[in-house]
Design a protein around this motif. Structure first.
Motif, short mmCIF file in Angstrom:
data_model
loop_
_atom_site.label_atom_id
_atom_site.label_comp_id
_atom_site.label_asym_id
_atom_site.label_seq_id
_atom_site.Cartn_x
_atom_site.Cartn_y
_atom_site.Cartn_z
N LEU A 176 0.87 -1.30 -0.05
CA LEU A 176 -0.01 0.37 0.12
C LEU A 176 0.97 1.69 0.26
O LEU A 176 0.58 1.79 -0.91
CB LEU A 176 -1.21 0.12 1.07
N LYS A 213 3.11 2.22 -4.57
CA LYS A 213 2.39 1.52 -5.22
C LYS A 213 3.35 0.61 -6.66
O LYS A 213 2.62 0.83 -7.20
CB LYS A 213 1.53 3.24 -6.11
N ASP A 214 4.30 1.05 -6.79
CA ASP A 214 5.08 0.28 -7.66
C ASP A 214 5.88 -0.75 -7.27
O ASP A 214 7.12 -1.56 -8.50
CB ASP A 214 6.17 0.98 -8.77
#
Length: 277
Positions: free
Chosen positions: A132, A135-136
């Protein structure tokens, strides 16, 4: 009996039993019984507690006084600002493990799309939090316990992480599908003699052998097989284990850089192992 009176009585009973944070635990159990938020409880402290709810509250309190952790009673535990489902199949996430998260985030930001593995994921709190926050990132989580993985998958589904978080069952690194940049491990590190004194939580998630380091002794020699060159492993350890573990790391991975970091209380709790490039 008003909400305030029930809360005060429960806090007194918990305090008399020697529990730390008695007032907070009494509040958590009361809110759980009533199904209300903290704000609502504080707004309604003078409200009368229905007799059925009073009986339910003190029955819940009895379970706590008998040694059942509050998180298992409520079925939830907050970790890094989020709530995770927990029950007797998994270890309850601890505040000190948030320091492990902070270390991982600092390292991960040097990668464009890091591959991360959480070994012994339990409730999935570490893996889910990293997925979370990053994000990547691509995150793998493993556990030897099928029951623990069921809890972790349920938590991941709550946060809709099915595409970036994959779960595998296996012992340590055996089920990890590929090499990773960062490897997290909050494995059992409680000495056997102490693990037997901890009530309620699964022994499988606590007992690390005579000195607590048996499982880390199995993990460290195999790290190069699944940790990329230049990659870092972060291991949560017990209060008095840093020196012994550092010597063991240097014995089996002499070219690796080792950093022992303190937690928020200044206690050495995270062993960082960075492989040579």
């Amino acid at each position: 009996m008003k909400y305030r009176e029930a809360w005060q009585k429960a806090a007194g009973l918990l305090e008399d039993s020697g529990l730390e944070e008695a007032r907070l635990e009494a509040e958590i159990l009361l809110r759980h019984t009533l199904g209300i938020s903290r704000v609502q409880l504080h707004l309604e402290l003078e409200r009368e507690l229905h007799p059925d709810k009073e009986a339910a509250y003190f029955q819940t309190l009895k379970r706590r006084l008998e040694g059942e952790p509050s998180a298992y009673i409520t079925g939830a535990k907050e970790f890094y600002g989020r709530t995770f489902q927990v029950d007797k199949r998994v270890l309850i996430p601890r505040p000190e493990t948030e320091h492990l998260i902070e270390k991982a985030l600092r390292i991960a930001r040097s990668y464009e799309s890091p591959y991360i593995a959480d070994i012994g994921t339990g409730s999935g709190a570490i893996a889910i939090t990293l997925a979370l926050e990053l994000k990547d990132a691509y995150v793998y989580a493993t556990d030897i316990s099928a029951e623990a993985l069921e809890v972790a998958r349920n938590n991941a589904a709550e946060y809709r992480l099915e595409k970036r978080l994959m779960f595998y069952r296996g012992d340590l690194l055996e089920s990890l599908p590929e090499m990773v940049d960062i490897l997290m491990a909050n494995l059992p590190y409680v000495p056997t003699a102490e693990a037997g004194l901890l009530k309620g939580e699964p022994v499988l998630a606590l007992d690390g052998g005579a000195d607590g380091l048996d499982i880390y002794r199995r993990l460290i020699p195999v790290l190069p097989g699944k940790l990329r060159p230049g990659g870092t492993a972060l291991l949560e350890i017990g209060i008095h284990q840093s020196e012994v573990l550092a010597k063991y790391i240097k014995e089996y991975l002499p070219q690796a850089a080792v950093e022992i970091s303190p937690d928020y209380a200044g206690i050495p709790r995270v062993a960082g192992i960075t492989l040579p490039t």
